[in-house]
Write an enzyme that holds these catalytic residues in place. Sequence first.
Site, PDB file in Angstrom:
ATOM      1  N   GLY A 490       0.913  -1.234  -0.205  1.00  0.00           N
ATOM      2  CA  GLY A 490       0.000  -0.074  -0.040  1.00  0.00           C
ATOM      3  C   GLY A 490       0.965   1.042  -0.216  1.00  0.00           C
ATOM      4  O   GLY A 490       1.885   1.299  -0.910  1.00  0.00           O
ATOM      5  N   ASP A 491       0.637   2.222   0.997  1.00  0.00           N
ATOM      6  CA  ASP A 491       1.467   3.399   0.904  1.00  0.00           C
ATOM      7  C   ASP A 491       2.333   3.463   2.313  1.00  0.00           C
ATOM      8  O   ASP A 491       2.727   4.537   2.851  1.00  0.00           O
ATOM      9  CB  ASP A 491       0.433   4.608   1.029  1.00  0.00           C
ATOM     10  CG  ASP A 491      -0.288   4.482   2.244  1.00  0.00           C
ATOM     11  OD1 ASP A 491      -0.497   3.362   2.850  1.00  0.00           O
ATOM     12  OD2 ASP A 491      -0.908   5.419   2.841  1.00  0.00           O
TER      13      ASP A 491
END
Length: 613
Positions: A490-491
Site C-alpha cells: 500500500g502506502d
Amino acid sequence: MLHRGLTFKLSVLLACIGVLASGATGYYAYRANRTMLVNEAEHSLQTSTELLGQRIAVSIDDVAADALVLATMPSSVSVAQSDDGIGTNLGRERLAQVYASFMLHHPEYLQVRLITRQHHGLELIRFDRDSDGLVRVQGDDLQEKAQFPYVFETLAFSPGRIYTSPIAVNHEYGTHAAQGKPTLRLGTPIADVRGAVVGVVVIDIDLAGMLRRLQSDLPSDYQVYLANEWGDFLVHPDPSKTFGFDRGRRVLMQDSFPVTKPLFEQRQSEALVNGLAGSGEAAGRVLAFVRRPFGGSEGNRFIVLGLAKPLEDVLAGANQLGTRIIRMVLVFSALSVLLAILFARALTKPLHLLAHAATHLFAEHAMHTLPLKRTDEIGVLARCFERLRREIRAQMDALHSKQSELVHLASHDVLTSLPNRMLFMQKLEIAIEEAKFRKEGLAVLFVDLDRFKQINDQFGHSVGDKVLVAVARRLKDVLYAGDVVARLGGDEFIVLIEGARAAEVTPTIAARIMDALNETLTIDGNSLTVGASIGISEFPHDSGNAEELLLNADAAMYAAKSGGRCAYLRYRDLLAARLEEQAERARELANAQLEQTRAPRDAIEGREAEPTA
C-alpha cells in the site's frame, strides 16, 4: 567415479555369478557324494547284517547237527537206557571221549551233556569248560535236570527234532565257566530202535564267543546289536545295556532305535537309518537292522540283528573330495574374478566416455571424445546425447534468465522495485545479529504517506502508482548507500539504518524524509503534495527482535499520525509520554481522593465551633 563404480559393480556381479556357479556345483557335488557314500554304506551294512544273520543261523544249524550226531550214536542209546543210570563203563568212557573231542574242536561250546530220561533226568555224561580247559563232571557232582525246560520239552520231541532255548544268562549252579554267561542251549532226543525217547543230548553255546568268531571278518569299526523277539538287548557295544531283564531293568531295542519297531511288530524284515538325515537315534552313525527267524521251525521266535558304522568313517572319502572341491572352487573363483574385471572394463569403457561427457556437459573438449562414429547402440546413444546436450544448453540459458527474474520478483516489490517485506525482514534479522556481535545499534523507520488515499481516490490508481514510484525514488535519494528502504504494501514504506551512526542521524534522516515527501510532485500535469508520518524504533533500546522492532515503529507512526500529520515520533518518546500521562492520571486521582476526605473533616470542625461561639 561413475565409470569406476559401474565397472566395480559389474565386475562384482559377474565375479559373484562365477563364484556362485562354481561354488554351487562343488557344493552339490559334495552333497551328492556324501549321500552316495551313505547310501552305499547302508547297502553294505544291510548286506553284512544279512550275512551275519545267515552265519548265525548256519552256526546254530551246525551245533544242531553235532547234537544229532551225538544223539544217534548207538553208544548214546545204550548209556541212556541203562537201568542204573550208569551203563557199561567201557561204552560210557568211549562216548565220553567223543563228547570231549567235540568240546575241544568247538571252543564256543560251554557244556555238552547226555541226560537220561530215568532218575529224574540224571546227567550221565557231562563236560564243562573252565579257565584251565575241559572239566568232566562225574559221580555225585552229576545233577538231576528233569525240571528244566531244555530237558522235559526236548523229551517230548520226536526223534530228529531240535530244541532251541531262549538266549539267557546261565545261573545254574556248578557250571564252571558257563555260569553268568549269555547262553544258548540246543537239545535233541535220544531214541532207541523202537523210536522211544530214552534221553537227550544238550549242548550249551557261549553266545558272546560265537558272535566274536562270526564277526571276526567284519571291519573293526562295526558295532553289533542283537535283541530277542521282545526287544531285550542280548548284545550291545555298551555291556551295561545287555540282558537288562536278568537284572530287573529292561533296555529295549525299539526304545533306543524307534526305526526297529516295525521289525518287532513283524511288519518289516529290515530297517535302515543314518545320522546324515538328521535322525537323533542315529547321531553320527549309519545303522542297518534285519529280523531273522530263530530256532528253526519251532514256534514264532526271531532275533533282530543290527550293525552300525561311524558316519565319520563313511564320509572320510567325501571329506577328501570336499577339500579338493574347495581348491577347485578357489581356482575357478579367482579365474572368474579376473575374467569379470576384463569383461567389465571392456563393456564400460564407452559408458565411461558418456559419463565423462555428462559430468562436463557444456565443455566442448568432452564432446570430442564421444564415440559418435560407432554404428552400434553405443554410437546411437552418443549422437542422441550430443543433440540432447545442445538442447539442454539452450534451455538452461533461458531457465537461468527466468530464474533470476523470479528470484527478483519473489524478494522485491513489482511496482517500485524496492525490497518487499520478506527480504526486508531477512536483512533486519541479519543486521540485528551483526549489531549484537559488534555491540552497535540500528533504527527502523516506519513511513506512512498522509494524503495518498485522497490522491488515489481523486486521480485514480494509475496516478497513485506513479506517486508510489516517485516516493520510492525520493526515499532512495535522501538515504545513504548502506541504508535499506523497502515497501511493505500500500502506502507503507520501511527504512533500516545500521551502524554506530543510527542513534545520531535517525532524527535527521526522518526530517529529511518528511521534507522530501512534502515537496510538490508533478504527475500527469497534476501538482500533488503527499506528506508522511514516521515512527521510529531502535535496537537494542526498544527491542531485540525483528518483528517487535517493526511493530514498535508501526505503533510510533500511528501515534505521530494521530498527533498531527507530517510528523515523526520515537517509540521511546511514545513510551515516556504514556508514562507521564499515567502519572498525571494518578496525581489527579490522588487529589480527588484527598478532596473527598477533606469535605467531611471540615463539616465536623464547623459543628464543633458553633456552641463555643
